[in-house]
Design a protein around this motif. Structure first.
Motif, mmCIF file in Angstrom:
data_model
loop_
_atom_site.group_PDB
_atom_site.id
_atom_site.type_symbol
_atom_site.label_atom_id
_atom_site.label_comp_id
_atom_site.label_asym_id
_atom_site.label_seq_id
_atom_site.Cartn_x
_atom_site.Cartn_y
_atom_site.Cartn_z
ATOM 1 N N CYS A 37 0.728 -1.100 -0.041
ATOM 2 C CA CYS A 37 -0.110 0.070 0.043
ATOM 3 C C CYS A 37 0.816 1.154 -0.159
ATOM 4 O O CYS A 37 0.674 2.137 -0.744
ATOM 5 N N ASP A 38 2.117 1.282 0.762
ATOM 6 C CA ASP A 38 2.899 2.490 0.792
ATOM 7 C C ASP A 38 3.422 2.603 -0.648
ATOM 8 O O ASP A 38 3.584 3.738 -0.895
ATOM 9 N N ALA A 39 4.005 1.526 -1.332
ATOM 10 C CA ALA A 39 4.461 1.631 -2.632
ATOM 11 C C ALA A 39 3.644 2.068 -3.441
ATOM 12 O O ALA A 39 4.065 3.139 -4.242
ATOM 13 N N LEU A 49 -3.891 5.194 0.531
ATOM 14 C CA LEU A 49 -3.327 3.684 0.629
ATOM 15 C C LEU A 49 -2.334 4.038 1.912
ATOM 16 O O LEU A 49 -1.981 3.182 2.583
ATOM 17 N N HIS A 50 -1.833 5.191 1.961
ATOM 18 C CA HIS A 50 -0.866 5.375 3.269
ATOM 19 C C HIS A 50 -1.517 5.184 4.473
ATOM 20 O O HIS A 50 -0.874 4.657 5.548
ATOM 21 N N TRP A 55 -2.429 1.756 9.187
ATOM 22 C CA TRP A 55 -3.226 0.539 10.245
ATOM 23 C C TRP A 55 -2.550 -0.871 10.109
ATOM 24 O O TRP A 55 -2.846 -1.530 11.171
ATOM 25 N N ASN A 56 -2.205 -1.301 9.068
ATOM 26 C CA ASN A 56 -1.741 -2.492 8.858
ATOM 27 C C ASN A 56 -0.329 -2.531 9.897
ATOM 28 O O ASN A 56 -0.411 -3.838 10.416
ATOM 29 N N LEU A 57 0.410 -1.654 9.665
ATOM 30 C CA LEU A 57 1.470 -1.934 10.524
ATOM 31 C C LEU A 57 1.430 -1.547 11.749
ATOM 32 O O LEU A 57 1.855 -2.465 12.631
#
Length: 166
Positions: A37-39, A49-50, A55-57
């Motif tokens: 998502c970051d990429a 997406l950031h 939230w995933n991190l």
């Protein structure tokens, strides 16, 4: 004191099957999805997406400590034989290291998000690449412990109990 503990089953566990892989696959998926998502967000400038990545991190960081705790418990119960010991030691060391690295990257991401949620710097993207490499290596080690050395599989547990593996 030991009489109060549940008996170990055919997997050498006090519960039906290993829990570490279940939790750790959750962590792996969240970390890799966060990096993806970051990429994509970095390349397309899609700030949503950031937010998904953050939230995933965050949840991956909470979950990795649970994965490490179950990994420690199950590694101790595995009674690893000599051939598996060095891989298990490296997997354990990298697991504890990854929990710290992931916590540090998540803290860094929190600071970046607080300063400017619209962008992620290139240095952070480089850290994501490093994190991905470490996760892939850790997956390789975990796969080797199960598929090559057979830890917590019934035939290997039986062989260890009968003294056939040392």
């Amino acid at each position: 004191m030991l009489e109060y503990l549940p008996p170990l089953n055919e997997h050498n566990l006090p519960y039906p099957d290993t829990i570490h892989p279940i939790v750790v696959h959750f962590v792996i998926a969240m970390v890799l999805f966060a990096v993806l998502c970051d990429a994509i967000g970095f390349l397309t400038k899609n700030v949503r997406l950031h937010e998904v990545s953050w939230w995933n991190l965050f949840f991956a960081t909470l979950s990795i400590f649970i994965a490490v705790l179950f990994g420690q418990l199950e590694a101790g119960l595995a009674e690893p034989y000599n051939a598996a010991q060095s891989t298990l030691n490296l997997h354990t060391l990298l697991g504890w290291s990854l929990s710290g690295i992931l916590a540090a990257i998540t803290a860094w991401r929190y600071i970046l998000r607080a300063r400017d949620p619209q962008k992620v710097p290139l240095a952070f993207m480089g850290a994501n690449v490093l994190l991905t490499g470490l996760v892939f290596f850790q997956v390789y080690l975990g796969d080797k412990l199960v598929w090559v050395y057979g830890l917590h599989t019934v035939p290997v547990v039986e062989a260890i109990r009968q003294g056939a593996l040392q």
